[in-house]
Each structure stands twice: as C-alpha cells, then as structure tokens.
Design an enzyme around this catalytic site. Structure first.
Site, PDB file in Angstrom:
ATOM      1  CG  HIS A 286      98.523  29.970  58.146  1.00  0.00           C
ATOM      2  ND1 HIS A 286      97.684  30.193  59.228  1.00  0.00           N
ATOM      3  CD2 HIS A 286      97.734  30.044  57.037  1.00  0.00           C
ATOM      4  CE1 HIS A 286      96.463  30.394  58.770  1.00  0.00           C
ATOM      5  NE2 HIS A 286      96.479  30.307  57.455  1.00  0.00           N
TER       6      HIS A 286
ATOM      7  NE  ARG B  12      96.064  35.347  56.949  1.00  0.00           N
ATOM      8  CZ  ARG B  12      95.591  34.437  56.110  1.00  0.00           C
ATOM      9  NH1 ARG B  12      95.111  34.813  54.942  1.00  0.00           N
ATOM     10  NH2 ARG B  12      95.589  33.159  56.424  1.00  0.00           N
TER      11      ARG B  12
END
Ligand code: NCD
Length: 315
Positions: free
Chosen positions: A140, A112
C-alpha cells in the site's frame, strides 16, 4: 512530459515502495510539504481538465476519500466506483479489460484490489499512470509515503528512530511496505511484535534485516521504554482462511493509557486505521496519539503524488 520531475522522480506508476529510492521518497515528502503549505485556490489549476479514475474493488474510507479529495483540490474531475458490485466486474469482466478501457477515459487510475500484484498488472496494461491504493496483503505504497511523512513531520527525521510494528504483520500490507521503506533509512531499530501465526513474512524480514536491525517478539512490554513510534495494526479478518484462527488472535494487543507509564515523553502511536479494538479511545486525547494526524496527512501526500505523476505522463 520531460521537465525537472523526470530526474527527481523516475517512476510513471506507483506500484511498490521497493521501486523507490531514498531520494525519490524524499522528493515526494518535500512536494507533500509544499502542497500542505499551499492554499487550495493556488492548487486548483494543477490538474485542471484531467480525469482521475478511482477504482476500488475492496472497502476503503480514508484512502479513497483522501485520493478523491486530493484530486478535487487540484482541479481534476473524478470518476469511478467504491464498490465493484456496481461495475461490470459483477458481469464477469476481467480486471485487464476494465483497466484497458478505463485508461482510455482517464489520465490517471487509482486502483485498490484484493489480488496481490493487481496494480503491477494494471500498470503494464494501462495507457495512463496507475497508483496502487492497496493490492491484497502485498503493498500500500501511498500509505507508506504518508506514514513516512507523518514520522518526518513529528520527529524532524526518520533516521535513528526505534519503531515497533504491532499486530497483524502477516497480512497487513501497510507494515510490509513500511518495513521496506524504513530499510532505506539509517540506524533504524525495527521491533516486530506479533503472535506466532501473524509474524512478518520471512522473505521481508530477511531482505530488510540485511540493512537495519530487527528484533522480533510476542510481548510488547519489554520494548516499550525504548520506542519512538508504536505502529499498531488491525488484525486483517478478511484475509484469514480459517476464521477460528482469527477468533484466537483477534484482541491480542489492546493499547490503553497504562502503556504510557513506561514510554518516553516523545513516544507516539500510529495506526493506518480503521481500528477495531487495538487502541482504546482513552488514548485519543493524549499527546501520544498520532493516528488522526496521520490520516489527515493522506491529503498533501496524495496531492503531491497526483501532481508529480500528471507531470511525468506515462512512459
Ligand atoms: C489499511 C489498508 O487498507 O490496508 N487502511 C488504510 O488504507 N488506511 C489498513 C487496514 O485496513 O487495516
């Protein structure tokens, strides 16, 4: 590695949902369903001896913990950091160097990062598979897959549903990916409800709008009776350049029980979480609240992705 998975799932990294086809999405959902039905003792051998690196340069609760739990459930070891301030990034190391090095330690990297495109770059450099766990306000993809899994499980289908995205459609990466994914399904009606300054980026609307019907607006009330799913999102404070602008839009849509007076019996509310004030807790105990189940679905979906990629190996 060359087994049946290569045909069903041609990707070696998970960077963007746009790299998927409808059939590779469906393959992941089937594998996730299998994972959900398999007791932990039976899955423990799947990633035995493998190392998963979990590199989080941005805050996370669900994504990181569900990835790490999924890895443990499959028998892998997990290394990494939850806060880049404890890594050599703090000393000035570049992302490229970190990835090059960690990919020598691990069999799979979950990343991330706050920079859009970070996962793509990491996948190019890495010797092992990379999974994008969120890159800035871009995408995402594993959240998108768990969102689709949740819809499929709840409604028995994805085709033909009326779905509304509400809130921060400009900076919210979950709705960007989900819009691209829904465009791979049939007869979806997608409502986009946001304040003018937080509208879905034009490029996404144009691309998706070629394939499914899109209705844009600022008021939710008029669309409510038609909706199957209302996908609420957090206003992404950390991405605003001007905090005064954030203050102007921060509590613009707050859902409470009153909204259920005008919705269908089968209507459901989703949210990637964390919520701030978008969903009043009085909704939590109603049939409409799907968001906690949605978060729980992160485990089987991420188990499936770790398993599939570990079988695929890196190209
Ligand atoms: C989302 C994210 O990080 O993009 N959270 C999550 O992964 N479940 C949504 C958000 O932070 O608002």
């Amino acid at each position: 590695m060359g087994d049946a998975f290569d045909k069903e799932f041609p990707l070696t990294d998970i960077v963007s949902i746009s790299d998927f086809s409808r059939s590779s999405i469906e393959f992941v959902l089937q594998q996730a369903d299998l994972m959900e039905k398999t007791p932990r003792e039976k899955k423990l051998g799947l990633l035995k001896g493998k190392v998963v690196a979990s590199l989080f340069f941005e805050p996370s609760t669900r994504t990181r913990l569900s990835f790490e739990t999924a890895a443990h459930n499959l028998g892998a070891s997990v290394v990494g950091f939850a806060d880049a301030a404890t890594s050599s990034t703090k000393k000035g190391e570049t992302l490229s160097d970190t990835i090059r090095m960690v990919s020598g330690y691990a069999d799979l990297i979950v990343l991330r990062h706050f920079i859009e495109g970070a996962a793509k770059r990491a996948a190019e450099i890495s010797h092992c598979n990379v999974i994008n766990a969120g890159d800035g306000s871009n995408q995402h993809p594993t959240q998108t897959l768990l969102d689709l899994y949740t819809i499929q499980k709840e409604f028995g289908k994805i085709d033909g549903l009326s779905i509304c995205f509400l809130g921060d459609l400009k900076y919210g990466r979950t709705v960007h990916g989900l819009a691209y994914a829904l465009a791979m399904f049939k007869k979806i009606k997608l409502y986009l409800v946001a304040p003018e300054v937080l509208k879905m980026p034009k490029a996404i609307v144009e691309e998706v709008g070629d394939r499914i019907e899109i209705v844009q607006g600022e008021k939710l009330e008029e669309f409510l009776p038609e909706l199957d799913v209302l996908y609420s999102t957090r206003i992404q404070k950390e991405r605003f350049l001007d905090l005064l602008e954030y203050e102007r839009v921060k509590s613009v849509y707050v859902l409470d029980k009153k909204l259920l007076e005008s919705t269908k019996e089968s209507f459901r509310i989703m949210h990637p979480l964390p919520r701030i004030d978008e969903i009043h807790p009085e909704l939590d105990a109603t049939n409409a609240a799907l968001y906690f189940k949605q978060a729980a679905n992160g485990i089987p979906v991420r188990e499936a992705l770790l398993d599939i990629l570990s079988r695929r190996g890196k190209a």
